[in-house]
Design an enzyme around this catalytic site. Structure first.
Site, PDB file in Angstrom:
ATOM      1  N   GLU A  69      27.798 -43.705  29.643  1.00 42.42           N
ATOM      2  CA  GLU A  69      26.849 -41.808  29.973  1.00 42.42           C
ATOM      3  C   GLU A  69      27.537 -40.578  30.028  1.00 42.42           C
ATOM      4  O   GLU A  69      27.772 -39.900  30.862  1.00 42.42           O
ATOM      5  CB  GLU A  69      25.856 -41.971  31.120  1.00 42.42           C
ATOM      6  CG  GLU A  69      24.867 -43.479  31.581  1.00 42.42           C
ATOM      7  CD  GLU A  69      23.831 -43.646  32.546  1.00 42.42           C
ATOM      8  OE1 GLU A  69      23.774 -42.369  33.404  1.00 42.42           O
ATOM      9  OE2 GLU A  69      23.074 -44.107  32.502  1.00 42.42           O
ATOM     10  N   GLU A 129      23.381 -49.609  39.298  1.00 45.40           N
ATOM     11  CA  GLU A 129      23.623 -48.977  40.260  1.00 45.40           C
ATOM     12  C   GLU A 129      22.708 -49.833  41.179  1.00 45.40           C
ATOM     13  O   GLU A 129      22.144 -49.642  42.615  1.00 45.40           O
ATOM     14  CB  GLU A 129      23.366 -47.417  39.781  1.00 45.40           C
ATOM     15  CG  GLU A 129      23.156 -46.452  39.123  1.00 45.40           C
ATOM     16  CD  GLU A 129      22.326 -45.264  39.235  1.00 45.40           C
ATOM     17  OE1 GLU A 129      21.555 -45.235  39.534  1.00 45.40           O
ATOM     18  OE2 GLU A 129      23.319 -44.258  38.118  1.00 45.40           O
TER      19      GLU A 129
HETATM   20  C1  HAH Z   1      22.673 -42.016  35.496  1.00 46.15           C
HETATM   21  N1  HAH Z   1      22.440 -41.957  37.266  1.00 46.15           N
HETATM   22  C2  HAH Z   1      21.392 -42.687  34.740  1.00 46.15           C
HETATM   23  O1  HAH Z   1      21.787 -44.343  34.846  1.00 46.15           O
HETATM   24  C3  HAH Z   1      20.621 -42.525  34.023  1.00 46.15           C
HETATM   25  O2  HAH Z   1      19.544 -43.367  33.805  1.00 46.15           O
HETATM   26  C4  HAH Z   1      19.677 -41.166  34.327  1.00 46.15           C
HETATM   27  O3  HAH Z   1      18.902 -40.232  33.493  1.00 46.15           O
HETATM   28  C5  HAH Z   1      21.145 -40.025  35.065  1.00 46.15           C
HETATM   29  C6  HAH Z   1      22.307 -40.552  35.411  1.00 46.15           C
HETATM   30  C7  HAH Z   1      23.443 -41.274  37.729  1.00 46.15           C
HETATM   31  C8  HAH Z   1      23.778 -40.425  39.572  1.00 46.15           C
HETATM   32  C9  HAH Z   1      24.303 -39.759  39.539  1.00 46.15           C
HETATM   33  O4  HAH Z   1      25.757 -39.422  39.011  1.00 46.15           O
HETATM   34  C10 HAH Z   1      24.434 -39.983  40.663  1.00 46.15           C
HETATM   35  C11 HAH Z   1      23.842 -39.662  42.119  1.00 46.15           C
HETATM   36  C12 HAH Z   1      23.189 -40.678  41.149  1.00 46.15           C
HETATM   37  C13 HAH Z   1      22.815 -40.665  40.162  1.00 46.15           C
END
Ligand code: HAH
Length: 336
Positions: A246, A139
């Site tokens: 994911e 990210e």
């Molecule tokens: C993810 N971010 C991460 O990669 C993961 O490590 C965590 O457990 C859950 C989600 C997703 C995310 C999003 O879809 C929107 C805003 C911020 C982060």
């Protein structure tokens, strides 16, 4: 038929997909217990939901805690599953000490790079040969307009080249591991083009990167099939491997903040099934570049979406229900 007979007689999801890509699930210590049989039957890859993140593995400088992560790797090995590592460098779930000197001032670039290298090296060498790929940077791309990289402690202290350092340290630590850049909103055209630009620049500098991770936190309305296809085309044109890392299909649109549902509506479930169906058609169409599709969970009895974006609101994003029985979505994706 009793529940057990029905459960035992259904096809195994990962076996159905063996010619296409691995089928993974994110796990945590609780789901490894509650969903053990389901995981063993339907998935041939796991990712630690939180247990391999920076703050979990190295909460204090030099004090690594590997016990929980080790148990996950052992579970995978005992059951012939692969492990995707998540995540080495991220702006979240990284402890404060990383960025601070003993006197509370901010560390300089040299020290932060040294700490980054030490973390990556220690973690990757421990799991050499047991973790086949890592989300090296998670990210880093911004959701805001023109800005390419998100502002974070990493960009502020090291600068934009923190990304290439992370990949080079990772490649040195385990030259066999496949190294991924991972992000969300990956099919949004503006963010997609930024990710593409970032990775193109890395490749031009011969940075060791092997794949792009599409988080694929999708919902029953977004993204469009077109945007997902175009994103796959564009990322594939870089000559890299693609993982869905994911995947989940929220029954709520992102802007929908309702909290009154105690179960999903029929309409939600049938839309969800239709979208899973179509998305897996697309994924199979691109299976020459996609090697792995990981759900961010396994069944509706546990999902991080029950805390995000509305705290405490239940969600039902998977192809198995709260009692681990197959949903309409399951039957759709195995029928091709
Ligand atoms: C993810 N971010 C991460 O990669 C993961 O490590 C965590 O457990 C859950 C989600 C997703 C995310 C999003 O879809 C929107 C805003 C911020 C982060």
């Amino acid at each position: 038929m009793t529940r057990n007979v029905r459960e035992n007689n259904i096809p195994s999801l990962h076996e159905v997909y063996q010619e296409n890509f691995k089928i993974g699930a994110a796990v945590n210590p609780k789901t490894l217990q509650m969903q053990r049989d389901l995981l063993k039957k339907h998935f041939n890859s796991i990712t630690a939901e939180n247990e391999m993140k920076f703050e979990e593995l190295q909460p204090l400088e030099g004090k690594f805690k590997f016990d929980v992560a080790d148990q996950m790797v052992d579970f995978a090995q005992a059951n012939g599953m692969q492990v995707r590592g998540h995540a080495l460098v991220w702006h979240n779930q990284t402890p404060e000490w990383m960025f601070l000197n003993d006197d509370g001032t901010t560390v300089d670039r040299e020290l932060l790079l040294e700490r980054m290298k030490s973390h990556i090296t220690t973690v990757m060498q421990r799991y050499k040969g047991k973790i086949f790929c890592w989300d090296v940077v998670n990210e880093a791309v911004s959701d805001d307009g023109e800005e390419i990289l998100r502002k974070s402690r990493w960009t502020e202290i090291i600068g934009e080249d923190f990304i290439e350092y992370a990949f080079r340290f990772a490649h040195e630590a385990d030259p066999e591991a496949l190294l991924f850049y991972n992000d969300y909103n990956e099919s949004d055209p503006i963010k997609r083009d930024k990710i593409y630009k970032l990775v193109t620049a890395l490749l031009e500098k011969d940075v060791p990167i092997h794949g792009i991770g599409l988080q694929a936190h999708w919902n029953i309305k977004q993204p469009s099939y077109e945007n997902v296809k175009e994103a796959l085309e564009k990322y594939a044109s870089l000559g890299l491997r693609i993982h869905l890392t994911e995947l989940d299909m929220s029954v709520f649109e992102f802007s929908d903040r309702r909290t009154d549902l105690t179960e999903p509506t029929e309409e939600m479930l049938s839309l969800q099934a239709k979208r899973y169906d179509k998305f897996f058609d697309i994924l199979r169409e691109y299976s020459n570049v996609i090697d792995s599709v990981t759900f961010w969970g396994a069944a509706d009895d546990y999902t991080w979406l029950s805390g995000f974006p509305v705290r405490g609101r239940k969600n039902w994003p998977f192809v198995f229900d709260e009692t681990h029985l197959p949903k309409e979505s399951f039957w759709k994706i195995i029928d091709f």
